[in-house]
Write a protein that holds these residues in place. Sequence first.
Motif, mmCIF file in Angstrom:
data_model
loop_
_atom_site.group_PDB
_atom_site.id
_atom_site.type_symbol
_atom_site.label_atom_id
_atom_site.label_comp_id
_atom_site.label_asym_id
_atom_site.label_seq_id
_atom_site.Cartn_x
_atom_site.Cartn_y
_atom_site.Cartn_z
ATOM 1 N N GLY A 189 6.314 -1.832 2.564
ATOM 2 C CA GLY A 189 4.908 -2.486 3.206
ATOM 3 C C GLY A 189 5.112 -3.415 4.265
ATOM 4 O O GLY A 189 6.333 -3.425 4.871
ATOM 5 N N GLY A 197 -4.729 -8.698 2.443
ATOM 6 C CA GLY A 197 -4.959 -7.737 1.498
ATOM 7 C C GLY A 197 -5.859 -8.390 0.205
ATOM 8 O O GLY A 197 -6.436 -7.768 -0.400
ATOM 9 N N SER A 202 -9.638 -2.576 -3.583
ATOM 10 C CA SER A 202 -9.503 -1.984 -2.290
ATOM 11 C C SER A 202 -9.744 -0.694 -2.225
ATOM 12 O O SER A 202 -10.009 0.048 -1.262
ATOM 13 C CB SER A 202 -8.149 -2.292 -1.783
ATOM 14 O OG SER A 202 -7.076 -1.398 -2.715
ATOM 15 N N ILE A 261 -7.940 -0.923 1.922
ATOM 16 C CA ILE A 261 -6.571 -0.505 1.695
ATOM 17 C C ILE A 261 -5.731 -1.250 2.479
ATOM 18 O O ILE A 261 -5.674 -1.207 3.714
ATOM 19 C CB ILE A 261 -6.359 0.958 1.803
ATOM 20 C CG1 ILE A 261 -7.299 1.429 0.465
ATOM 21 C CG2 ILE A 261 -4.824 1.108 1.178
ATOM 22 C CD1 ILE A 261 -7.125 3.028 0.635
ATOM 23 N N ASP A 262 -4.854 -2.175 1.868
ATOM 24 C CA ASP A 262 -3.937 -2.717 2.347
ATOM 25 C C ASP A 262 -2.687 -3.275 1.375
ATOM 26 O O ASP A 262 -3.107 -3.146 0.401
ATOM 27 C CB ASP A 262 -4.599 -4.187 3.240
ATOM 28 C CG ASP A 262 -3.836 -4.681 4.527
ATOM 29 O OD1 ASP A 262 -2.707 -4.305 4.509
ATOM 30 O OD2 ASP A 262 -4.279 -5.720 5.102
ATOM 31 N N ASP A 263 -1.708 -3.871 2.180
ATOM 32 C CA ASP A 263 -0.715 -4.815 1.326
ATOM 33 C C ASP A 263 -1.229 -5.785 0.861
ATOM 34 O O ASP A 263 -2.062 -6.484 1.288
ATOM 35 C CB ASP A 263 0.689 -5.061 2.405
ATOM 36 C CG ASP A 263 1.162 -3.654 2.882
ATOM 37 O OD1 ASP A 263 1.463 -2.778 2.281
ATOM 38 O OD2 ASP A 263 1.229 -3.944 4.365
ATOM 39 N N TRP A 267 -6.234 -4.831 -5.508
ATOM 40 C CA TRP A 267 -5.777 -3.571 -5.358
ATOM 41 C C TRP A 267 -7.007 -2.564 -5.775
ATOM 42 O O TRP A 267 -7.269 -1.576 -5.361
ATOM 43 C CB TRP A 267 -4.557 -3.179 -6.299
ATOM 44 C CG TRP A 267 -4.378 -1.532 -6.331
ATOM 45 C CD1 TRP A 267 -3.402 -0.996 -5.203
ATOM 46 C CD2 TRP A 267 -4.372 -0.809 -7.213
ATOM 47 N NE1 TRP A 267 -3.256 0.453 -5.659
ATOM 48 C CE2 TRP A 267 -3.710 0.538 -6.788
ATOM 49 C CE3 TRP A 267 -4.964 -1.073 -8.489
ATOM 50 C CZ2 TRP A 267 -4.052 1.540 -7.724
ATOM 51 C CZ3 TRP A 267 -4.850 0.245 -9.414
ATOM 52 C CH2 TRP A 267 -4.407 1.413 -8.838
ATOM 53 N N LYS A 292 0.897 -1.013 -0.009
ATOM 54 C CA LYS A 292 0.015 0.075 0.163
ATOM 55 C C LYS A 292 0.903 1.196 -0.116
ATOM 56 O O LYS A 292 2.023 1.131 0.456
ATOM 57 C CB LYS A 292 -1.038 -0.189 1.212
ATOM 58 C CG LYS A 292 -0.337 0.158 2.549
ATOM 59 C CD LYS A 292 -1.423 -0.110 3.701
ATOM 60 C CE LYS A 292 -0.525 -0.362 5.001
ATOM 61 N NZ LYS A 292 -1.543 -0.665 6.078
ATOM 62 N N ASP A 293 0.257 2.144 -0.481
ATOM 63 C CA ASP A 293 1.028 3.397 -0.683
ATOM 64 C C ASP A 293 1.425 4.132 0.651
ATOM 65 O O ASP A 293 0.559 4.722 1.251
ATOM 66 C CB ASP A 293 0.401 4.347 -1.516
ATOM 67 C CG ASP A 293 0.964 5.746 -1.736
ATOM 68 O OD1 ASP A 293 2.226 5.850 -1.747
ATOM 69 O OD2 ASP A 293 0.500 6.719 -2.304
#
Length: 256
Positions: A28, A176, A213, A238-240, A210, A20-21
């Motif tokens: 991450g 994720g 998410s 939102i997650d890795d 992704w 994730k950013d």
Amino acid sequence: MVAAAAAILEVEIGSSYIPKDNPSKPLGEDAHFVISDKKTAGVADGVGGWALKGIDAGEYARDLMRNCVASVVGAEGVVDPKRVLTEAHSRTTAVGSSTACLISFDGWYLRAANLGDSGFMIFREGKLVYRSPMQRRGFNCPYQMGKGEQFDEPIAAWSGKIPMAAGDIIVVGTDGLWDNVFGREIVEVLAAEVAETAAELAKMMAELAWYNSLDLVKDGPFAVEARKAGRSHRGGKIDDITVVVAKVTGSSSSPG
């Protein structure tokens, strides 16, 4: 006449990771490994709650996976995922905690160990036929291994040995993936037959997770579980995102 020996199934394994950013944690909090010649792979998800203490749980996950690699490389004969996890846990010194899921292929069988809410699904002839049990103490509260009596030991991990067939596809992921993608969506990806290799499939599934998410409207698995637990959450999470895909190929005859 002597019967011909049954063929040993071959396995192709590929992976994909989308952290994730977060500029402060560019790597991450997930980690994974693939050792193709040992037909073994694993994923780990550092528990994000450590961030409240200023600790990057990704360090623990990466240390754990490095130690899993060392254990697998040093193993003789059949790789036992639960034993690997136990040895790796004993060698891991980083601060933090993590969930983990390891798979390994032994002839016609898939051996696996899972602790927490990472896990895997098995798809056969275009259908979801098996999902590994998730271990949680409550909503968004998975089992986790770490250093200290407050954490779970690898002995608590679920483990199993499952017969395989040619054409099976095994999808392993951290939460994720599972918090953002339903099993039926993976079936749709497989049915499209767009990706040929295990690595391409893993990339497609990671990108789907992704994309989901970031959706603020369409509820994913996490939102569905949240409602069941009386919590409020809409859309994706939102997650890795870590995905490992294993494609089983070879003869489809029964083991001899």
